[in-house]
Design a protein around this motif. Structure first.
Motif, mmCIF file in Angstrom:
data_model
loop_
_atom_site.group_PDB
_atom_site.id
_atom_site.type_symbol
_atom_site.label_atom_id
_atom_site.label_comp_id
_atom_site.label_asym_id
_atom_site.label_seq_id
_atom_site.Cartn_x
_atom_site.Cartn_y
_atom_site.Cartn_z
ATOM 1 N N GLN A 120 15.020 27.548 70.442
ATOM 2 C CA GLN A 120 15.350 26.466 71.367
ATOM 3 C C GLN A 120 16.339 25.499 70.748
ATOM 4 O O GLN A 120 16.475 25.401 69.528
ATOM 5 N N LEU A 156 16.666 23.282 75.680
ATOM 6 C CA LEU A 156 17.062 24.565 76.252
ATOM 7 C C LEU A 156 16.274 25.655 75.537
ATOM 8 O O LEU A 156 16.334 25.771 74.300
ATOM 9 N N TYR A 157 15.525 26.450 76.297
ATOM 10 C CA TYR A 157 14.723 27.523 75.715
ATOM 11 C C TYR A 157 15.457 28.854 75.898
ATOM 12 O O TYR A 157 15.807 29.246 77.014
ATOM 13 N N PHE A 158 15.656 29.572 74.781
ATOM 14 C CA PHE A 158 16.326 30.868 74.831
ATOM 15 C C PHE A 158 15.325 32.021 74.947
ATOM 16 O O PHE A 158 15.741 33.144 75.267
ATOM 17 N N SER A 165 13.283 27.964 81.422
ATOM 18 C CA SER A 165 14.455 27.992 80.541
ATOM 19 C C SER A 165 14.819 26.610 80.013
ATOM 20 O O SER A 165 15.592 26.497 79.053
ATOM 21 N N THR A 166 14.287 25.577 80.632
ATOM 22 C CA THR A 166 14.547 24.209 80.178
ATOM 23 C C THR A 166 13.255 23.406 80.233
ATOM 24 O O THR A 166 12.341 23.705 81.010
#
Length: 689
Positions: free
Chosen positions: A472, A499-501, A517-518
């Motif tokens: 992230q 922001l999550y990958f 995702s966020t």
């Protein structure tokens, strides 16, 4: 002229001697006896004591003096009075016959102490009086055949003035404390308290202050006829430094039953206490490392507290923390280690060893910083038993934690150089690989509530039983406006999110993985409108649901003459991924203390739950203050017996009480400790008693 060896001085005579001043219309001085007789408009001053009367006699060789029908004023205590006779036995001791005493201004006797005999001893700092009547507004308030009271700030043994009150839980209350000044570094207070619906409660408090340690011991005992039970509270708080770099702390409390604080607590926060801790710590502070040894247990005092979340006892816990910054090549090292033995009668138990070794290489400049770090986190468990959830008694887990923290600092001058604005963008990257952890029990770990500060943490959980997987990037922006002449902050604002990958697969028991995702957007704002007004707000915005998960707003005014206004609103939305709530929270909280005139002030607090539409805590009252006394009275009402986790009882129960306090400035306080309650309930209020 002279008469029989006596010098006679007439007409506005003034005399000074060793800090003493005497003024009179006539003065007769006999050197052979070192005797002075003064008549007519006498004024005598010595060490803050002023005596005015028609006649005085002074014995210079013994420093004795006598005054007939005097009026006196003692400036250090803002006290005054009159007597039929004042006899000064020495420079420090004065005896007043048929005397009065008050701290009110001349011409105002709102409260008055009268006594057959009063002795004031400046050396001991105490006054005593016999056959004493204390009148308030000319109404006898108290009679005692003997009383001891302070005439300076030194502590004295003796009975304190009684307190009284009423509550629907215990009925009418009357207490008469006794204070024992054991030694300059030790004292105790013993308080018999009559509760009309329960019986006689005995309270005691012992305090000590030594060169290497200090602490307090409290004990309360009651044979409660309403509950038909023996009830008690015991508490110890100790802090010491027995050796260089060694500190000891003991903080332990215990009560006889689950309902003790509901029946005898004096606020919503006390009445809703779910458990008490018993803790003892020994800390060693080394040059670059610290060590802590701890034993800790808990008493659950709320029967509705779920057994699945009852805290574990730590018997013992050993912590070691060390740091070596600025080493060769600019590297910094840190180590955090913990070994703890967890005990619990209802849950699985065992021991945990946790090691966190880190290395970092910060790069800093006037307008930037870059801080890469690598941590190796190793945890080992040894369980006392196994079951279907935890089939292995010996569990190990090793994880690398990689992070990169960076930021910039911009600033500019505004308003002709009077205001400095700063702008600080910040990026924080975190990577933690996934490791399956469902076979690890949860001893002391919970999920941290999301906030702006949470953007920069390396674990979304509070303890090492769960190390959250992460890939992230946190982005944040902070700006401040400051006055260049004083450095005072006018405005501070921040906003940020993550922001999550990858999905976050590590959760607590029986919770789904998180695939957004966020994160929420976390924002905060603080505005100092001037030296008196401050406004602040915090919010969490869910960009997926387009809803606010958290909202809090506060407005505070701190003005002169104890003007205080606090207005707050708090909202938390039920969201298992963000907060561990069973229902939404909507609450308002209004607290104030506001002068209505030169003497009258209104005080109050209203804490309201908008979801179930009920009052959580109410306080409403008035305060009257004059030059020499203060009168407070208020009605209080607060909820007791709510469920844990925000659930609502089927039947709302309240503790209702009437609080009255009379403060006779310079003498004593009567009634309940309402000033202390107002200071705790109205942030910024000062009782000044």
């Amino acid at each position: 002229m002279k008469a029989r060896g006596t010098s006679v001085l007439l007409g506005d005579v003034k005399m000074w001697r060793d800090g003493q001043f005497l003024r009179a219309d006539e003065l007769y001085y006999t050197p052979a006896r070192q005797h002075i007789l003064a008549r007519g408009h006498i004024r005598f001053e010595n060490q803050g004591l002023t005596v005015i009367g028609p006649k005085a006699e002074l014995q210079l060789n013994s420093n004795k003096a006598s005054f007939a029908r005097p009026r006196y004023r003692y400036a250090p205590r803002h006290a005054r009075g009159q007597a039929s006779r004042i006899y000064r036995q020495s420079p420090d001791v004065a005896v007043l016959e048929d005397a009065t005493y008050t701290t009110c201004e001349p011409g105002n006797n709102d409260w008055l102490l009268s006594a057959n005999k009063v002795t004031l001893d400046r050396k001991s700092g105490a006054g005593t009086a016999r056959n004493v009547i204390v009148r308030f507004k000319n109404v006898p308030l108290l009679y005692t055949p003997w009383i001891r009271f302070p005439i300076d700030n030194r502590r004295k043994s003796g009975f304190l003035f009684p307190g009284a009150g009423f509550s629907n839980r215990s009925g009418f209350m009357l207490e008469v404390p006794y204070y024992w000044n054991i030694a300059p570094n030790r004292d105790a207070t013993f308080t018999p308290k009559i509760l009309s619906e329960r019986g006689l409660q005995l309270q005691s408090e012992f305090r000590y202050l030594n060169p290497s340690n200090s602490g307090e011991l409290d004990f309360e005992f009651l044979d409660d006829r309403k509950a038909d039970d023996l009830r008690y509270l015991a508490r110890i708080r100790h802090s010491g430094s027995p050796l260089p770099r060694v500190r000891t702390v003991i903080d332990a409390s215990r009560v006889s039953d689950d309902d003790y604080f509901e029946d005898f607590g004096n606020s919503l926060s006390v009445a809703s206490t779910p458990y008490l801790q018993q803790r003892a710590d020994v800390t060693y502070e080394g040059g670059f490392w610290d060590a802590l040894a701890r034993v800790q247990n808990f008493q659950i005092i709320d029967s509705r507290f779920p057994s699945i979340v009852e805290p574990y006892a730590r018997l013992p816990q050993i912590l070691l923390a060390g740091a070596l910054p600025d080493q060769r090549f600019g590297l910094g090292y840190d180590l955090n280690a913990e070994w703890v033995n967890f005990a619990n009668d209802e849950r699985i138990t065992g021991r945990r060893l946790d090691l966190d070794l880190g290395v970092e290489r910060p790069f800093t400049g006037a307008s930037y910083f870059i801080d890469p770090s690598l941590h190796l986190h190793h945890t080992r468990y040894s369980l006392d038993e196994t079951n279907a959830l935890f089939p292995d008694a010996n569990i190990t887990r090793t994880l690398p934690i990689v992070s990169l923290d960076s930021g910039l600092l911009f600033d500019r001058l505004l308003a002709g150089g009077k205001i400095l604005q700063t702008l600080q963008p910040r990026l924080f990257y975190l990577y933690v690989p996934f490791r399956k952890q469902d076979d690890i029990p949860i001893f002391d770990t919970t999920r941290l509530d999301f906030s702006f500060a949470q953007l920069f943490r390396k674990n979304r959980f509070s303890g090492p039983d769960r190390i959250g997987d992460a890939n992230q990037l946190a982005l944040a922006l902070t700006s401040r406006f400051l006055r260049t002449d004083t450095g005072l902050e006018i405005l501070s604002a921040n906003i940020g999110g993550i922001l999550y990958f990858d999905d976050r697969r590590i959760t607590l028991l029986n919770q789904p993985s998180m695939d957004d995702s966020t994160s929420d957007l976390a924002a905060g704002l603080t505005l100092n409108l001037n030296n008196r007004w401050t406004a602040s707000a915090d919010a969490l915005w869910d960009p997926h649901e387009h809803e606010v998960d958290l909202g809090a707003a506060r407005l505070r005014y701190l003005g002169a003459n104890n003007r205080v206004l606090n207005v707050a609103y708090r909202f938390l939305r039920t969201n298992p991924q963000i907060f561990a709530l069973t229902q939404d929270i909507h609450q308002t909280d209004i607290a104030f203390a506001w002068p209505l005139s030169d003497h009258w002030s209104a005080v109050g607090r209203w804490n309201y739950d908008l979801v179930v539409q009920r009052n959580l805590e109410l306080l409403a009252g008035f305060e009257y203050e004059s030059c020499c006394y203060k009168l407070r009275f208020a009605a209080r009402r607060f909820v007791i017996g709510d469920e844990i986790g925000g659930q609502i009882s089927d039947e709302t129960r309240y503790n209702n009480s009437i609080e009255v306090q009379l403060v006779l400035k310079g003498l004593a306080q009567f009634g309940s400790p309402l000033g202390e309650l107002l200071e705790r309930g109205i942030l910024g209020y000062r009782s000044y008693d």
